[in-house]
Design an enzyme around this catalytic site. Structure first.
Site, PDB file in Angstrom:
ATOM      1  CG  ASP A 220       0.008  -5.265   4.155  1.00 20.64           C
ATOM      2  OD1 ASP A 220      -0.957  -4.664   3.526  1.00 20.64           O
ATOM      3  OD2 ASP A 220      -0.084  -5.699   5.506  1.00 20.64           O
TER       4      ASP A 220
ATOM      5  CD  GLU B 118      -4.767  -7.831   6.873  1.00 23.49           C
ATOM      6  OE1 GLU B 118      -5.660  -8.053   6.285  1.00 23.49           O
ATOM      7  OE2 GLU B 118      -3.704  -7.398   7.920  1.00 23.49           O
TER       8      GLU B 118
ATOM      9  CG  HIS C 168      -1.712  -1.446   1.267  1.00 22.97           C
ATOM     10  ND1 HIS C 168      -3.121  -1.241   0.970  1.00 22.97           N
ATOM     11  CD2 HIS C 168      -1.639  -2.156   1.670  1.00 22.97           C
ATOM     12  CE1 HIS C 168      -3.777  -2.646   1.030  1.00 22.97           C
ATOM     13  NE2 HIS C 168      -3.144  -3.202   1.188  1.00 22.97           N
TER      14      HIS C 168
END
Ligand code: ADE
Ligand code: ZN
Length: 340
Positions: free
Chosen positions: A283, A205, A24
């Site tokens: 991430d 997740e 991200h």
């Protein structure tokens, strides 16, 4: 561990050409840049200093992280800010041997604050072009819909994206997973598929294996982001192995967000051993304490991964990317030339 072996391992991991597929871009906002941008833009942050910001990065679950992540993103206002953010990421990724990156961006986080969709996209794209020129890193942009918002809000965002689809390679689904199953976005993703976009989604997740199945069956994803809770269903594990659906696993993230208590408890090796197409990614590295190289290294140390397994993980990352075979082939040849 013997320090020379650590250095060796670091050099070995760096030498593996790899793709980062779960990143991200807003999650690469280091506190130093956050404060510099906030000062430049006259934005107030909820923390007094860079040190206080880092000290606040103690999370109990996904939501406790997302609350801070959205607060930090408020420092990003201008096209130049998005450019600077992404360029800093690419420079860091280059040091880790990343040859290709598929970047998630969250337009709704910015448009809700009055930042235009084009401002975000223009800044990111300019950095992507510069990364190719400076470091030879290729990249793609993947628009993520925020799943805590409505499907209608997602459709409004897709409408804003329509004039720019040549610059957007795919769509994903992120933010608060629990209570927001993939099925909530069935119509939106059907439309995205019609538009020819690549499809991915965060699933498994914090959410149950059923969310992974919904992502596969209803959204028709090409990759699952995270997916670690697949291990709770033998049938799903068999399916993921048989269909070779790539999982973009983020080990340091999973520990920081308390999905696993310690890295030693992470199930990445179990997934690999079961024949799943696992990849390693970072991430939100500014929040989770490590970029992709650190994710490879610390996971290798914690789980005792061999060089052959590390090489397989890098190969999986290249093969799971959305680049054409002709682009992929030279990277695979370079990877094959790295000794085990
Ligand atoms: N947005 C940024 N990081 C995320 C994560 N790990 N899970 C869901 N949404 C996110
Ligand atoms: Zn993520």
């Amino acid at each position: 561990m013997d320090p020379s072996r650590l250095t060796d391992l670091h050099a070995y991991i760096r030498a593996l050409p790899k793709a980062e597929l779960h990143l991200h871009i807003e999650g690469t906002l280091e506190p130093e840049l956050m404060f510099a941008l906030a000062a430049r833009n006259g934005v107030a942050l909820p923390w007094d200093s860079v040190e206080a910001t880092r000290a606040a990065y103690a999370f109990s679950d996904l939501q406790s992280f997302l609350d801070l992540y959205y607060a930090g993103a408020a420092a990003l206002i201008h096209e130049q800010d998005f450019h600077d953010l992404a360029l800093a990421y690419f420079e860091r990724a280059h040091e880790d041997g990343v040859v290709h990156a598929e970047l998630f961006f969250d337009p709704q986080t910015h448009t809700a604050r009055g930042v235009a969709f084009d401002t975000v996209l223009d800044g990111l794209e300019r950095a992507c072009i510069e990364a190719q020129e400076r470091w030879g890193i290729s990249s793609r942009l993947i628009l993520c819909f925020l799943r805590h918002l409505s499907e209608e809000d997602g459709f409004a965002t897709l409408e804003q994206a329509l004039p720019h689809l040549a610059r957007i390679h795919g769509v994903g689904l992120d933010s608060s997973e629990k209570g927001h199953p993939p099925a909530k976005f069935a119509r939106l993703f059907a439309r995205c598929r019609e538009l020819g976009l690549h499809i991915v989604a965060h699933a498994g997740e914090e959410g149950p294996p059923a969310y992974i199945e919904e992502a596969l069956d209803i959204l028709q994803v090409e990759r699952i982001d995270h997916g670690v809770r697949a291990a709770e269903s033998a049938a799903l594990m068999e399916r993921l192995a048989r269909e070779q659906v790539p999982l973009t696993v983020c080990p340091l993230s999973n520990v920081k967000l308390c999905v696993f208590e310690r890295l030693q408890d992470h199930n990445l090796k179990q997934l690999l051993d079961a024949g799943l197409k696992v990849t390693i990614n970072s991430d939100d590295p500014a929040y989770f304490g490590g970029y992709v190289g650190q994710n490879y290294q610390q996971t290798a140390e914690a789980l005792g991964l061999s060089r052959t397994e590390l090489k397989q993980l890098a190969k999986n990352s290249l093969e799971a990317s959305f680049v054409p075979q002709a682009v992929l082939d030279p990277w695979l040849l370079r990877l094959a030339a790295v000794p085990d």
